[in-house]
Design an enzyme around this catalytic site. Sequence first.
Site, short mmCIF file in Angstrom:
data_model
loop_
_atom_site.label_atom_id
_atom_site.label_comp_id
_atom_site.label_asym_id
_atom_site.label_seq_id
_atom_site.Cartn_x
_atom_site.Cartn_y
_atom_site.Cartn_z
N TYR A 24 -15.00 -2.14 9.28
CA TYR A 24 -13.57 -1.81 9.42
C TYR A 24 -13.08 -2.15 10.84
CZ TYR A 24 -9.43 1.29 9.27
OH TYR A 24 -8.16 1.83 9.31
N LEU A 69 1.49 3.52 -2.08
CA LEU A 69 1.06 4.75 -2.76
C LEU A 69 -0.05 5.46 -1.99
CD1 LEU A 69 1.07 3.56 -6.49
CD2 LEU A 69 2.85 4.81 -5.27
N ASP A 96 2.51 -1.68 -4.53
CA ASP A 96 1.10 -1.27 -4.50
C ASP A 96 0.39 -2.01 -5.63
OD1 ASP A 96 -0.26 1.53 -3.01
OD2 ASP A 96 -1.43 0.37 -4.44
N ILE A 97 -0.92 -1.91 -5.63
CA ILE A 97 -1.70 -2.64 -6.64
C ILE A 97 -1.58 -1.99 -8.02
CG2 ILE A 97 -3.90 -1.44 -6.25
CD1 ILE A 97 -5.11 -4.39 -6.30
N LYS A 144 -10.30 -4.81 12.06
CA LYS A 144 -9.12 -4.40 12.83
C LYS A 144 -9.00 -5.20 14.13
CE LYS A 144 -7.15 -1.43 10.09
NZ LYS A 144 -5.85 -1.79 9.47
N GLY A 166 0.83 -1.21 0.00
CA GLY A 166 0.00 0.00 0.00
C GLY A 166 0.85 1.25 0.00
N1 SER Z 1 -8.62 7.22 9.76
C1 SER Z 1 -9.29 5.97 9.74
C2 SER Z 1 -10.67 6.12 9.21
O1 SER Z 1 -11.24 7.16 9.39
C3 SER Z 1 -9.36 5.38 11.12
O2 SER Z 1 -8.38 4.43 11.25
O3 SER Z 1 -11.19 5.20 8.66
#
Ligand code: SER
Length: 316
Positions: A137, A10, A34-35, A141, A8
């Site tokens: 997300y 870029l 990067d991809i 995580k 990642g």
């Molecule tokens: N900055 C990130 C986001 O807003 C949080 O890890 O998704």
Amino acid sequence: MKKIIVTGALGQIGTELVRKLRLEYGKENVLATDIREESHDGPFEVLDVLDALKMYEVAKKFGADTMIHLAALLSATAEIKPILAWELNMGGLLNALEVSKELNMQLFNPSSIAVFGPSTPKIDTPQETLQRPTTMYGVNKVAGELLCDYYFGRYGVDARGVRFPGLISPGTPPGGGTTDYAVEIYHKAVNEGSYTSYIAEGTYMDMMYMPDALNAIIDLMEADPAKLTVRNAYNISAMSFDPSEIAAEIKKHIPDFEIKYDVDPVRQSIAESWPNSIDSTQAEIDWGFKPQYDLTTMTIDMLDKIGGNIKTRTTI
Ligand code: SER
């Protein structure tokens, strides 16, 4: 860290991290991946982090002893594309852990304030606390943190990580995050003199200026492993503010600057599920985390870098 591969590269963090690592460790010792391909200034390989075999081959050929795994989908995009987020965020990390295990590499995995949820204490959020996020997300995580713990405990993989807050930088913009408003506001202030915030007044989130984030990555990766008591991810934060406070800081330099609000319900509800301010004490104790920038000094630097000729008032 001697030979470092960055995924990642870029993105918002990767662009600046690669530049800094190349200055400190030598251009030939930092492989950016990067991809997609873009013009680059040093070793570069196109790498889709879901391609485990290629990740292994590229890292092996380079002789990497460290992987900094930054490729991920951020919080707001992950709400729009939850299945893709799971596949990319979990699949990419699993490959990074497997390759690190096979090649005996150190691994940096960025976690996030998104690992916390509505049931987490909001103020001075402790290192060890409830982690029941309500976003895809955040789910990724938390699972990623647990995987790092697992690979460290089961296979001895030297996995290290931090829970990044919103990261602010003048260069490559973040994409699809909830905290992105705190970057956009500076650009709009300089270019248009006003900003319409999708986050409501009174909504506090942790933030950090990019130079502190880059130092945190390097300091953690160079820290004595015997001193590290946390292998999933350390809380780190430099400041906490709401949109009206960052706007007031900008107004000190651009007196006519105006903030308006047009709240986006998706990103607002993500922001409300996150802490107001997290406690970084464990990172300070274990590896000397100490950010340099606060809202005042960051604002001066951001406006200077974006605006070039913006005059800072001497009352600061
Ligand atoms: N900055 C990130 C986001 O807003 C949080 O890890 O998704």
